[in-house]
Design a protein around this motif. Structure first.
Motif, short mmCIF file in Angstrom:
data_model
loop_
_atom_site.label_atom_id
_atom_site.label_comp_id
_atom_site.label_asym_id
_atom_site.label_seq_id
_atom_site.Cartn_x
_atom_site.Cartn_y
_atom_site.Cartn_z
N UNK A 84 71.59 45.72 39.14
CA UNK A 84 71.77 44.08 39.40
C UNK A 84 70.36 43.51 40.07
N UNK A 85 69.83 44.66 41.16
CA UNK A 85 68.93 44.03 41.49
C UNK A 85 67.57 44.80 40.95
N UNK A 86 67.29 45.19 39.89
CA UNK A 86 66.21 45.03 38.84
C UNK A 86 66.53 43.80 38.03
N UNK A 87 67.54 43.36 37.43
CA UNK A 87 68.01 41.61 37.08
C UNK A 87 67.45 41.12 37.92
N UNK A 88 67.64 40.85 38.61
CA UNK A 88 67.69 40.00 40.12
C UNK A 88 66.52 39.49 40.17
N UNK A 89 64.96 41.17 40.15
CA UNK A 89 63.95 41.02 40.26
C UNK A 89 63.13 40.58 39.22
N UNK A 90 63.81 40.42 37.95
CA UNK A 90 63.51 39.44 36.54
C UNK A 90 63.54 38.03 36.56
N UNK A 91 64.46 38.12 37.05
CA UNK A 91 64.77 36.84 37.37
C UNK A 91 63.24 36.00 38.46
N UNK A 92 63.35 36.75 39.44
CA UNK A 92 62.36 36.03 39.93
C UNK A 92 60.97 36.48 39.78
N UNK A 93 60.77 37.21 38.92
CA UNK A 93 59.05 37.20 38.59
C UNK A 93 59.28 36.53 37.28
N UNK A 94 60.03 36.30 36.49
CA UNK A 94 60.23 34.46 35.68
C UNK A 94 59.57 33.70 36.46
N UNK A 95 60.94 33.33 37.55
CA UNK A 95 60.70 32.07 38.24
C UNK A 95 59.24 32.00 38.66
N UNK A 96 58.73 32.78 39.74
CA UNK A 96 58.21 33.00 39.99
C UNK A 96 56.76 32.71 39.61
N UNK A 97 56.34 33.26 38.70
CA UNK A 97 55.23 33.39 37.77
C UNK A 97 54.72 32.26 37.33
N UNK A 98 55.98 31.56 37.03
CA UNK A 98 55.90 30.14 36.08
C UNK A 98 55.51 28.58 37.31
N UNK A 99 55.88 29.50 38.61
CA UNK A 99 55.74 28.42 40.08
C UNK A 99 54.53 28.70 40.29
N UNK A 100 53.79 29.80 40.07
CA UNK A 100 52.17 30.07 41.22
C UNK A 100 52.27 29.75 40.02
N UNK A 101 51.64 30.36 38.02
CA UNK A 101 50.69 29.38 37.49
C UNK A 101 50.99 27.94 37.32
N UNK A 102 51.78 27.40 37.54
CA UNK A 102 51.69 25.72 37.60
C UNK A 102 50.88 25.36 38.78
#
Length: 226
Positions: free
Chosen positions: A160-178
């Motif tokens: 569960x924790x790694x799935x949550x980390x994957x979602x956070x990584x997906x969202x944060x990467x796009x927010x930071x790049x944008x």
């Protein structure tokens, strides 16, 4: 007569399948050594990166234990040092500013746990809607929750924790790049455009963007010199 018929049959017979396969392989384009090396390297990486079910389960358990310990230490430290220590004056060395002066004026001694909790009950939190005591209990409950999950079900918690980390990584990467693109690169490009900067000399191009070199380089300038 029999010999001529046998000769014609021999000449007109289709070659066997093995011969056809050999001819087809011979006629096909040969792969270069670099292509073979790249394919072999890719296959090696795929086989090396693939974990067995047992290794994958062990890795998830490790992630679950790590997340449990990290959550327990983080929330427990915040609850003890920040809420109970600072707002409750439970630990003297964490108090500063006006509260430290008031504490020193009162005798300079840290409060007991019961006194600190009582002080938290009378300290407003969230615009006065509740007390700091609720914050302390919430953080302590989160610390206990993370610790128990990391001990009791590390495999499930790690998944569960790694799935949550994957979602956070997906969202944060796009927010930071944008954010980097629209807040840093785009304003810089607009300012350079308004100031007339043209580092690529696109405005001076006459049919081509090629910039002729004034001085010819030596033939060995690509050589490794060390």
């Amino acid at each position: 007569m029999a010999e001529s018929v046998k000769e014609k049959l021999t000449v007109t017979m289709a070659p066997p399948p093995a011969a056809l396969a050999a001819e087809k392989k011979k006629a096909a384009a040969k792969r270069s050594e670099a292509e073979n090396l790249i394919d072999g390297h890719a296959a090696t990486l795929k086989s090396a990166g693939a974990l067995s079910p047992e290794a994958h389960a062990a890795q998830l358990r490790k992630h679950g234990r790590t997340a449990g310990v990290a959550g327990f230490l983080f929330f427990g430290t915040v609850a003890l040092l920040w809420v109970l220590g600072h707002h409750g004056w439970f630990l003297r060395f964490l108090v500063w500013g006006e509260e430290r002066k008031a504490l020193e004026a009162a005798g300079g001694q840290a409060l007991s746990y019961a006194d600190a909790v009582h002080r938290l009950a009378n300290t407003p939190w969230l615009f006065g809607a509740t007390t700091r005591l609720v914050q302390l209990y919430s953080l302590a409950s989160l610390a206990t929750f993370f610790g128990l999950l990391g001990i009791a079900v590390p495999g499930l918690f790690g998944r569960v924790w790694m799935g949550f980390a994957g979602v956070l990584g997906y969202v944060n990467t796009r927010i930071l790049l944008a954010g980097a693109y629209y807040l840093i690169i785009t304003p810089m490009a607009i300012l350079r455009k308004l100031s007339g900067k043209d580092p690529l000399r696109r405005g001076k191009a006459e049919g081509s963007y090629w910039i002729p070199r004034e001085k010819q380089r030596k033939y060995d300038h690509f050589k490794r010199r060390f």
